[in-house]
Design a protein around this motif. Structure first.
Motif, PDB file in Angstrom:
ATOM      1  N   ARG A  43       0.810  -1.220   0.000  1.00  0.00           N
ATOM      2  CA  ARG A  43       0.000   0.000   0.000  1.00  0.00           C
ATOM      3  C   ARG A  43       0.843   1.269   0.000  1.00  0.00           C
ATOM      4  O   ARG A  43       0.303   2.362  -0.129  1.00  0.00           O
ATOM      5  CB  ARG A  43      -0.929  -0.023   1.205  1.00  0.00           C
ATOM      6  N   LEU A  44       2.155   1.131   0.164  1.00  0.00           N
ATOM      7  CA  LEU A  44       3.040   2.292   0.162  1.00  0.00           C
ATOM      8  C   LEU A  44       3.668   2.478  -1.217  1.00  0.00           C
ATOM      9  O   LEU A  44       3.913   1.504  -1.925  1.00  0.00           O
ATOM     10  CB  LEU A  44       4.154   2.120   1.199  1.00  0.00           C
ATOM     11  N   PRO A  45       3.976   3.717  -1.577  1.00  0.00           N
ATOM     12  CA  PRO A  45       4.628   3.954  -2.868  1.00  0.00           C
ATOM     13  C   PRO A  45       6.048   3.406  -2.853  1.00  0.00           C
ATOM     14  O   PRO A  45       6.745   3.493  -1.852  1.00  0.00           O
ATOM     15  CB  PRO A  45       4.628   5.477  -2.990  1.00  0.00           C
ATOM     16  N   THR A  59       9.517   8.456  -1.055  1.00  0.00           N
ATOM     17  CA  THR A  59       9.377   8.325   0.392  1.00  0.00           C
ATOM     18  C   THR A  59       7.902   8.485   0.753  1.00  0.00           C
ATOM     19  O   THR A  59       7.249   9.402   0.259  1.00  0.00           O
ATOM     20  CB  THR A  59      10.211   9.406   1.114  1.00  0.00           C
ATOM     21  N   PRO A  60       7.363   7.602   1.569  1.00  0.00           N
ATOM     22  CA  PRO A  60       5.955   7.729   1.964  1.00  0.00           C
ATOM     23  C   PRO A  60       5.695   9.052   2.677  1.00  0.00           C
ATOM     24  O   PRO A  60       6.538   9.541   3.438  1.00  0.00           O
ATOM     25  CB  PRO A  60       5.747   6.547   2.920  1.00  0.00           C
ATOM     26  N   ASN A  61       4.531   9.641   2.416  1.00  0.00           N
ATOM     27  CA  ASN A  61       4.168  10.898   3.069  1.00  0.00           C
ATOM     28  C   ASN A  61       3.133  10.641   4.160  1.00  0.00           C
ATOM     29  O   ASN A  61       2.749   9.494   4.418  1.00  0.00           O
ATOM     30  CB  ASN A  61       3.669  11.920   2.038  1.00  0.00           C
ATOM     31  N   ALA A  62       2.661  11.720   4.779  1.00  0.00           N
ATOM     32  CA  ALA A  62       1.721  11.589   5.902  1.00  0.00           C
ATOM     33  C   ALA A  62       0.437  10.869   5.489  1.00  0.00           C
ATOM     34  O   ALA A  62      -0.090  10.046   6.240  1.00  0.00           O
ATOM     35  CB  ALA A  62       1.401  12.956   6.478  1.00  0.00           C
ATOM     36  N   ALA A  63      -0.078  11.138   4.307  1.00  0.00           N
ATOM     37  CA  ALA A  63      -1.306  10.480   3.854  1.00  0.00           C
ATOM     38  C   ALA A  63      -1.083   8.981   3.666  1.00  0.00           C
ATOM     39  O   ALA A  63      -1.957   8.162   3.997  1.00  0.00           O
ATOM     40  CB  ALA A  63      -1.796  11.118   2.556  1.00  0.00           C
ATOM     41  N   ASP A  64       0.077   8.620   3.144  1.00  0.00           N
ATOM     42  CA  ASP A  64       0.407   7.196   2.976  1.00  0.00           C
ATOM     43  C   ASP A  64       0.420   6.492   4.329  1.00  0.00           C
ATOM     44  O   ASP A  64      -0.153   5.416   4.486  1.00  0.00           O
ATOM     45  CB  ASP A  64       1.779   7.025   2.306  1.00  0.00           C
ATOM     46  N   ARG A  83      -1.024   7.458   7.071  1.00  0.00           N
ATOM     47  CA  ARG A  83      -2.355   7.479   7.675  1.00  0.00           C
ATOM     48  C   ARG A  83      -3.182   6.286   7.178  1.00  0.00           C
ATOM     49  O   ARG A  83      -3.894   5.659   7.952  1.00  0.00           O
ATOM     50  CB  ARG A  83      -3.046   8.805   7.368  1.00  0.00           C
ATOM     51  N   ARG A  84      -3.074   5.951   5.901  1.00  0.00           N
ATOM     52  CA  ARG A  84      -3.783   4.779   5.362  1.00  0.00           C
ATOM     53  C   ARG A  84      -3.337   3.507   6.073  1.00  0.00           C
ATOM     54  O   ARG A  84      -4.153   2.660   6.441  1.00  0.00           O
ATOM     55  CB  ARG A  84      -3.535   4.647   3.854  1.00  0.00           C
ATOM     56  N   ARG A 128      -4.966   0.124  13.216  1.00  0.00           N
ATOM     57  CA  ARG A 128      -5.535   0.592  14.481  1.00  0.00           C
ATOM     58  C   ARG A 128      -6.407  -0.470  15.153  1.00  0.00           C
ATOM     59  O   ARG A 128      -6.306  -0.692  16.365  1.00  0.00           O
ATOM     60  CB  ARG A 128      -6.337   1.874  14.261  1.00  0.00           C
ATOM     61  N   ALA A 129      -7.247  -1.153  14.398  1.00  0.00           N
ATOM     62  CA  ALA A 129      -8.117  -2.179  14.988  1.00  0.00           C
ATOM     63  C   ALA A 129      -7.285  -3.306  15.592  1.00  0.00           C
ATOM     64  O   ALA A 129      -7.601  -3.813  16.669  1.00  0.00           O
ATOM     65  CB  ALA A 129      -9.084  -2.727  13.941  1.00  0.00           C
TER      66      ALA A 129
END
Length: 156
Positions: free
Chosen positions: A74-76, A80-85, A87-88, A94-95
């Protein structure tokens, strides 16, 4: 891409604290990727430092390598992954973290009175787990796994 955008494996190891052998292992598993020089030496994009950090954190959380790979997809890979990446990724995890916290809190709250058999104490075992009612729900310490004694009595 500039030559300075690429890190040799030793520099990547130094920046992340991950052993060179572990970096090779993660690469072989497809968790990170390298480019090869004309001489066959590995070079890593700077973005791989973040991916390695994520791998270490995910392992501490108890994720398997397959689960880590599923998240890393799910990461590019090209930046470099950013904050939106992130957050996903964090929303998806989280669960799982909340469930781990709940399990640890149950264990902490019941640990003093439980010897691991699933009842709350040896002195009260006949009251809370008479005739081993907890075993009807499966193997292991049923109450520590989240079953409640009332649930087990109802299942009977």
């Amino acid at each position: 891409m500039h030559r300075t955008d690429l890190l040799p494996i030793g520099e990547l190891a130094a920046r992340t604290g991950v052993a060179v052998s572990a970096i090779r292992f993660y690469e072989a598993k497809g968790l990170i990727a390298s480019l090869r020089t004309a001489g066959g030496q590995r070079r890593f994009l700077r973005a791989e430092t973040r991916r390695l950090s994520f791998i270490l954190i995910a392992q501490q959380m108890g994720l398997s390598l397959d689960e880590i790979a599923a998240e890393l997809v799910r990461l590019p890979s090209e930046r470099t992954p950013n904050a939106a990446d992130w957050r996903r990724i964090s929303t998806g995890l989280r669960a799982r973290i909340d469930a781990q916290i709940a399990a640890l809190e149950r264990t902490r709250d019941l640990l003093d009175g439980c010897i691991g058999c699933g009842c709350l104490s040896l002195k009260k075992c006949g009251l809370y787990n008479a005739r081993d009612k907890a075993a009807q729900r499966g193997a292991g310490p049923r109450y520590l796994l989240g079953d409640r004694s009332g649930d087990i009595a109802e299942a009977r």
